[in-house]
Design a protein around this motif. Structure first.
Motif, PDB file in Angstrom:
ATOM      1  N   GLY A  30       0.641 -11.258   2.229  1.00 50.82           N
ATOM      2  CA  GLY A  30       1.679 -10.534   1.498  1.00 50.82           C
ATOM      3  C   GLY A  30       1.318 -10.439   0.017  1.00 50.82           C
ATOM      4  O   GLY A  30       1.517  -9.401  -0.620  1.00 50.82           O
ATOM      5  N   GLY A  31       0.762 -11.537  -0.513  1.00 52.10           N
ATOM      6  CA  GLY A  31       0.350 -11.555  -1.918  1.00 52.10           C
ATOM      7  C   GLY A  31      -0.737 -10.524  -2.187  1.00 52.10           C
ATOM      8  O   GLY A  31      -0.710  -9.820  -3.205  1.00 52.10           O
ATOM      9  N   LEU A  32      -1.668 -10.402  -1.259  1.00 53.71           N
ATOM     10  CA  LEU A  32      -2.720  -9.388  -1.402  1.00 53.71           C
ATOM     11  C   LEU A  32      -2.096  -7.991  -1.430  1.00 53.71           C
ATOM     12  O   LEU A  32      -2.518  -7.116  -2.194  1.00 53.71           O
ATOM     13  CB  LEU A  32      -3.712  -9.498  -0.230  1.00 53.71           C
ATOM     14  CG  LEU A  32      -4.813  -8.445  -0.206  1.00 53.71           C
ATOM     15  CD1 LEU A  32      -5.826  -8.708  -1.325  1.00 53.71           C
ATOM     16  CD2 LEU A  32      -5.531  -8.401   1.137  1.00 53.71           C
ATOM     17  N   GLY A  33      -1.049  -7.813  -0.614  1.00 55.27           N
ATOM     18  CA  GLY A  33      -0.349  -6.528  -0.599  1.00 55.27           C
ATOM     19  C   GLY A  33       0.276  -6.207  -1.951  1.00 55.27           C
ATOM     20  O   GLY A  33       0.159  -5.094  -2.453  1.00 55.27           O
ATOM     21  N   VAL A  34       0.915  -7.213  -2.542  1.00 59.94           N
ATOM     22  CA  VAL A  34       1.554  -7.013  -3.847  1.00 59.94           C
ATOM     23  C   VAL A  34       0.486  -6.647  -4.889  1.00 59.94           C
ATOM     24  O   VAL A  34       0.645  -5.711  -5.684  1.00 59.94           O
ATOM     25  CB  VAL A  34       2.334  -8.283  -4.272  1.00 59.94           C
ATOM     26  CG1 VAL A  34       2.850  -8.152  -5.692  1.00 59.94           C
ATOM     27  CG2 VAL A  34       3.498  -8.539  -3.307  1.00 59.94           C
ATOM     28  N   LEU A  35      -0.632  -7.356  -4.840  1.00 59.84           N
ATOM     29  CA  LEU A  35      -1.744  -7.082  -5.756  1.00 59.84           C
ATOM     30  C   LEU A  35      -2.296  -5.663  -5.549  1.00 59.84           C
ATOM     31  O   LEU A  35      -2.580  -4.940  -6.505  1.00 59.84           O
ATOM     32  CB  LEU A  35      -2.848  -8.108  -5.468  1.00 59.84           C
ATOM     33  CG  LEU A  35      -3.859  -8.350  -6.557  1.00 59.84           C
ATOM     34  CD1 LEU A  35      -3.191  -9.040  -7.725  1.00 59.84           C
ATOM     35  CD2 LEU A  35      -5.004  -9.214  -6.013  1.00 59.84           C
ATOM     36  N   THR A  36      -2.395  -5.282  -4.284  1.00 61.94           N
ATOM     37  CA  THR A  36      -2.912  -3.948  -3.964  1.00 61.94           C
ATOM     38  C   THR A  36      -1.966  -2.869  -4.489  1.00 61.94           C
ATOM     39  O   THR A  36      -2.407  -1.822  -4.963  1.00 61.94           O
ATOM     40  CB  THR A  36      -3.109  -3.794  -2.437  1.00 61.94           C
ATOM     41  OG1 THR A  36      -3.915  -4.880  -1.984  1.00 61.94           O
ATOM     42  CG2 THR A  36      -3.789  -2.494  -2.085  1.00 61.94           C
ATOM     43  N   GLY A  37      -0.664  -3.155  -4.398  1.00 60.25           N
ATOM     44  CA  GLY A  37       0.320  -2.214  -4.930  1.00 60.25           C
ATOM     45  C   GLY A  37       0.063  -1.944  -6.411  1.00 60.25           C
ATOM     46  O   GLY A  37       0.039  -0.804  -6.868  1.00 60.25           O
ATOM     47  N   ILE A  82       6.511  -2.819   5.327  1.00 61.70           N
ATOM     48  CA  ILE A  82       7.309  -4.039   5.562  1.00 61.70           C
ATOM     49  C   ILE A  82       8.556  -3.932   4.695  1.00 61.70           C
ATOM     50  O   ILE A  82       9.689  -4.134   5.146  1.00 61.70           O
ATOM     51  CB  ILE A  82       6.515  -5.314   5.188  1.00 61.70           C
ATOM     52  CG1 ILE A  82       5.311  -5.493   6.119  1.00 61.70           C
ATOM     53  CG2 ILE A  82       7.434  -6.552   5.224  1.00 61.70           C
ATOM     54  CD1 ILE A  82       4.507  -6.771   5.887  1.00 61.70           C
ATOM     55  N   THR A  83       8.342  -3.586   3.438  1.00 58.12           N
ATOM     56  CA  THR A  83       9.466  -3.479   2.506  1.00 58.12           C
ATOM     57  C   THR A  83      10.459  -2.405   2.954  1.00 58.12           C
ATOM     58  O   THR A  83      11.668  -2.634   2.983  1.00 58.12           O
ATOM     59  CB  THR A  83       8.937  -3.144   1.092  1.00 58.12           C
ATOM     60  OG1 THR A  83       7.913  -4.083   0.767  1.00 58.12           O
ATOM     61  CG2 THR A  83      10.030  -3.211   0.059  1.00 58.12           C
ATOM     62  N   TYR A  84       9.936  -1.218   3.313  1.00 60.77           N
ATOM     63  CA  TYR A  84      10.838  -0.130   3.702  1.00 60.77           C
ATOM     64  C   TYR A  84      11.534  -0.440   5.029  1.00 60.77           C
ATOM     65  O   TYR A  84      12.698  -0.112   5.228  1.00 60.77           O
ATOM     66  CB  TYR A  84      10.080   1.208   3.761  1.00 60.77           C
ATOM     67  CG  TYR A  84      10.046   1.926   2.418  1.00 60.77           C
ATOM     68  CD1 TYR A  84       9.988   1.212   1.223  1.00 60.77           C
ATOM     69  CD2 TYR A  84      10.083   3.311   2.336  1.00 60.77           C
ATOM     70  CE1 TYR A  84       9.964   1.855  -0.004  1.00 60.77           C
ATOM     71  CE2 TYR A  84      10.063   3.966   1.105  1.00 60.77           C
ATOM     72  CZ  TYR A  84      10.007   3.235  -0.061  1.00 60.77           C
ATOM     73  OH  TYR A  84       9.992   3.883  -1.271  1.00 60.77           O
ATOM     74  N   GLY A  85      10.806  -1.077   5.954  1.00 62.46           N
ATOM     75  CA  GLY A  85      11.403  -1.453   7.242  1.00 62.46           C
ATOM     76  C   GLY A  85      12.516  -2.471   7.055  1.00 62.46           C
ATOM     77  O   GLY A  85      13.448  -2.569   7.849  1.00 62.46           O
ATOM     78  N   THR A  93      12.622  -9.571   9.305  1.00 61.12           N
ATOM     79  CA  THR A  93      12.801 -10.568   8.241  1.00 61.12           C
ATOM     80  C   THR A  93      13.723 -10.087   7.126  1.00 61.12           C
ATOM     81  O   THR A  93      14.272 -10.890   6.394  1.00 61.12           O
ATOM     82  CB  THR A  93      11.444 -10.928   7.604  1.00 61.12           C
ATOM     83  OG1 THR A  93      10.859  -9.725   7.105  1.00 61.12           O
ATOM     84  CG2 THR A  93      10.503 -11.565   8.607  1.00 61.12           C
ATOM     85  N   LYS A  94      13.831  -8.769   6.957  1.00 59.82           N
ATOM     86  CA  LYS A  94      14.573  -8.182   5.828  1.00 59.82           C
ATOM     87  C   LYS A  94      14.108  -8.782   4.503  1.00 59.82           C
ATOM     88  O   LYS A  94      14.913  -9.173   3.651  1.00 59.82           O
ATOM     89  CB  LYS A  94      16.081  -8.382   6.006  1.00 59.82           C
ATOM     90  CG  LYS A  94      16.656  -7.609   7.185  1.00 59.82           C
ATOM     91  CD  LYS A  94      18.174  -7.584   7.124  1.00 59.82           C
ATOM     92  CE  LYS A  94      18.837  -6.606   8.060  1.00 59.82           C
ATOM     93  NZ  LYS A  94      18.290  -6.518   9.403  1.00 59.82           N
ATOM     94  N   ARG A  95      12.796  -8.890   4.358  1.00 54.09           N
ATOM     95  CA  ARG A  95      12.221  -9.481   3.146  1.00 54.09           C
ATOM     96  C   ARG A  95      11.092  -8.616   2.603  1.00 54.09           C
ATOM     97  O   ARG A  95      10.582  -7.739   3.276  1.00 54.09           O
ATOM     98  CB  ARG A  95      11.602 -10.853   3.467  1.00 54.09           C
ATOM     99  CG  ARG A  95      12.513 -11.867   4.061  1.00 54.09           C
ATOM    100  CD  ARG A  95      13.142 -12.717   2.958  1.00 54.09           C
ATOM    101  NE  ARG A  95      14.026 -13.706   3.553  1.00 54.09           N
ATOM    102  CZ  ARG A  95      13.648 -14.930   3.862  1.00 54.09           C
ATOM    103  NH1 ARG A  95      12.418 -15.323   3.615  1.00 54.09           N
ATOM    104  NH2 ARG A  95      14.500 -15.776   4.394  1.00 54.09           N
ATOM    105  N   ASN A  96      10.649  -8.975   1.405  1.00 58.52           N
ATOM    106  CA  ASN A  96       9.437  -8.401   0.817  1.00 58.52           C
ATOM    107  C   ASN A  96       8.234  -8.944   1.589  1.00 58.52           C
ATOM    108  O   ASN A  96       8.371  -9.912   2.346  1.00 58.52           O
ATOM    109  CB  ASN A  96       9.376  -8.808  -0.658  1.00 58.52           C
ATOM    110  CG  ASN A  96       9.167 -10.300  -0.771  1.00 58.52           C
ATOM    111  OD1 ASN A  96       8.048 -10.802  -0.740  1.00 58.52           O
ATOM    112  ND2 ASN A  96      10.257 -11.046  -0.854  1.00 58.52           N
ATOM    113  N   PRO A  97       7.034  -8.365   1.385  1.00 63.85           N
ATOM    114  CA  PRO A  97       5.887  -8.801   2.191  1.00 63.85           C
ATOM    115  C   PRO A  97       5.599 -10.310   2.114  1.00 63.85           C
ATOM    116  O   PRO A  97       5.331 -10.928   3.154  1.00 63.85           O
ATOM    117  CB  PRO A  97       4.722  -8.001   1.613  1.00 63.85           C
ATOM    118  CG  PRO A  97       5.359  -6.785   1.026  1.00 63.85           C
ATOM    119  CD  PRO A  97       6.721  -7.183   0.566  1.00 63.85           C
ATOM    120  N   VAL A  98       5.677 -10.918   0.947  1.00 63.27           N
ATOM    121  CA  VAL A  98       5.381 -12.353   0.857  1.00 63.27           C
ATOM    122  C   VAL A  98       6.469 -13.155   1.583  1.00 63.27           C
ATOM    123  O   VAL A  98       6.189 -14.033   2.410  1.00 63.27           O
ATOM    124  CB  VAL A  98       5.279 -12.820  -0.614  1.00 63.27           C
ATOM    125  CG1 VAL A  98       5.058 -14.323  -0.687  1.00 63.27           C
ATOM    126  CG2 VAL A  98       4.160 -12.076  -1.329  1.00 63.27           C
TER     127      VAL A  98
END
Ligand code: PFF
Length: 456
Positions: A91-98, A237-240, A70-75
């Motif tokens: 993806g939103g949960l991931g951002v919150l977890t970050g 996901i972001t780094y990939g 996707t070449k995108r951020n998790p959301v």
């Protein structure tokens, strides 16, 4: 943002170093020994190694494949692959977890800066006994201004690098200093193991005592495997998403996993021999590493220089991890909300500092936030460490497996992993782990924990 504007790692090597930089950090050197100490030593380590292989690597592949495609951020990644669905919430949960992780991680990272200062100013050199070491730790962690100030320093450093963008900042730092950290850890492990009684610590780390096996230990080892590999919140996901199209993704992922695990074990081979030779308690909690290490330095020739170098490198290792935590959050606001990178980095870093204050104050400055305060047996930092670092990452890991295994599909993920003509071995085993074993196993652990009420 169009994918061509996002930048890429300048090479596969750049990705490996940056991803290893994200994976290797306080999780290996602070969290692993302290969790292993509380989890009974060998049994924890055995479970942790099992989870790295059976859950960690499959989840890592799942995240990397989604990011690369996707070449995108998790959301944005979930939005792209499953439009008009509820998946972007994952993806939103991931951002919150970050955010959640960064808000306690930066406190510990701040302590490394405090110790670095002590190394430079000579305070570290005067530590020869365990009690003196405890005193120094108390001085750094219980003064509210020092604790918050050090956290702030660390967050500012993180913001400055993240603002610079992917290969400008992150890659350049990781490239030079990670190998130096590794070499220093080897020297320290040899020193620690040759201390009188040091080998008892090695035995504690590797000889599993099955009577110590319990649900909380299983949960803690699972959480540690995910936390240490930076999985379950979309960092990979972001780094990939920055990975070059022609390079070998799955092999790079495995390499990162191996480096990360080796560093954690090395840290164990430093801390436990040092502990046992000092007759200290392995269940020393979050302060364990900080209290133990100065006693090794004092036993070494040129200990002050070695100690100072160690805290410098540990601070850098922590920085390459905080960068990846903030990067997940910043990447979301840049890609999805149209913020400029500079504004996102400063605003979100600032929010994180506010969120970090209670954790910074929970280690002695404000007793109500400490152990046996308003959060029961857990101090506020430990509470966050468990909620975000174990439970939230585990839920994230289940969701990414369900997504890749059942919604998006293993064949498409395989395509991303093998892109550039790099066939992967044991592909059907990977598919089986992602579709069935990982989500079911992690789910069962969580259900057992909830039903039994043994959260810790
Ligand atoms: N893996 C890092 C460490 O072991 O210190 C911590 C971490 C970074 C966890 C990034 C999660 C993450 F997304």
């Amino acid at each position: 943002m169009a994918s061509s504007d996002r930048g890429q790692w300048s090479s596969r090597f750049g990705f490996i170093l940056a991803a290893a930089g994200s994976a290797i950090g306080l999780g290996n050197i602070w969290r692993f020994p302290y969790s292993a100490g509380e989890g009974g030593g060998g049994i924890f380590v055995l479970l942790y190694l099992f989870f790295v292989i059976a859950i960690g690597i499959p989840v890592q592949f799942a995240e990397l494949s989604v990011g690369r495609t996707t070449k995108r951020n998790p959301v944005g990644a979930f939005k792209a692959l499953a439009p008009k669905s509820l998946w972007p919430i994952v993806g939103g949960l991931g951002v919150l977890t970050g955010f959640g992780i960064l808000a306690f991680y930066s406190v510990i990272a701040g302590w490394t800066v405090g110790y670095l200062y002590q190394g430079i100013s000579g305070g570290l050199a005067s530590i020869t006994t365990g009690e003196q070491s405890v005193d120094l730790f108390t001085q750094i962690t219980t003064d509210p201004l020092i604790a918050i100030g050090l956290t702030a320093v660390f967050l500012v450093l993180t913001v400055l690098v993240v603002r610079g963008g992917v290969s400008g900042g992150i890659e350049r730092i990781a490239k030079v200093l990670m190998p130096v950290l590794f070499a220093l850890l080897v020297v320290l492990a040899i020193t620690a193991m040759t201390l009188p009684g040091g080998m008892d610590g090695v035995a504690y780390l590797f000889a599993p005592d099955f009577s110590e096996l319990s649900l909380p230990v299983v949960m803690s080892a699972l959480g540690q495997a995910l936390f240490s590999l930076s999985l379950g919140m979309g960092a990979m996901i972001t780094y990939g998403s920055y990975f070059p199209d022609d390079a070998n993704l799955w092999q790079s992922g495995v390499l990162v996993g191996i480096c990360d695990t080796v560093i954690a074990i090395l840290a164990g081979l430093i801390i436990f021999p040092a502990l046992f030779s000092q007759g200290m308690d392995p269940q020393g909690g979050p302060g364990l590493v900080f209290v133990t290490l100065p006693t090794i330095f004092s036993a070494m020739p040129a200990g002050q220089i070695v100690g100072t170098a160690f805290y410098f490198l540990l601070a850098i290792a922590a920085l390459t991890s905080t960068i990846s935590l903030l990067e997940v959050v910043v990447c979301y606001f840049v890609d999805e909300r149209g913020w400029s990178r500079t504004m996102a980095a400063w605003v979100l870093g600032g929010v994180c500092l506010v969120l970090a204050v209670p954790s910074a104050l929970s280690q002695g400055a404000v007793p109500a936030l400490g152990a046996n305060g308003i959060f029961g047996a857990w101090d506020f930092l430990t509470l966050n460490n468990n909620i975000w670092g174990n439970y939230s990452l585990s839920i994230g890991a289940i969701m990414i497996c369900l997504f890749v295994g059942w919604k998006w599909g293993i064949p498409k993920a395989m395509e991303a992993l093998e892109l550039g003509n790099h066939p992967m071995p044991a592909t059907s085993l990977w598919g089986f782990l992602v579709k069935f074993v990982c989500p079911i196993a992690v789910f069962i652990v969580l259900v057992f924990i909830i039903v039994s009420g043994q959260y810790f």
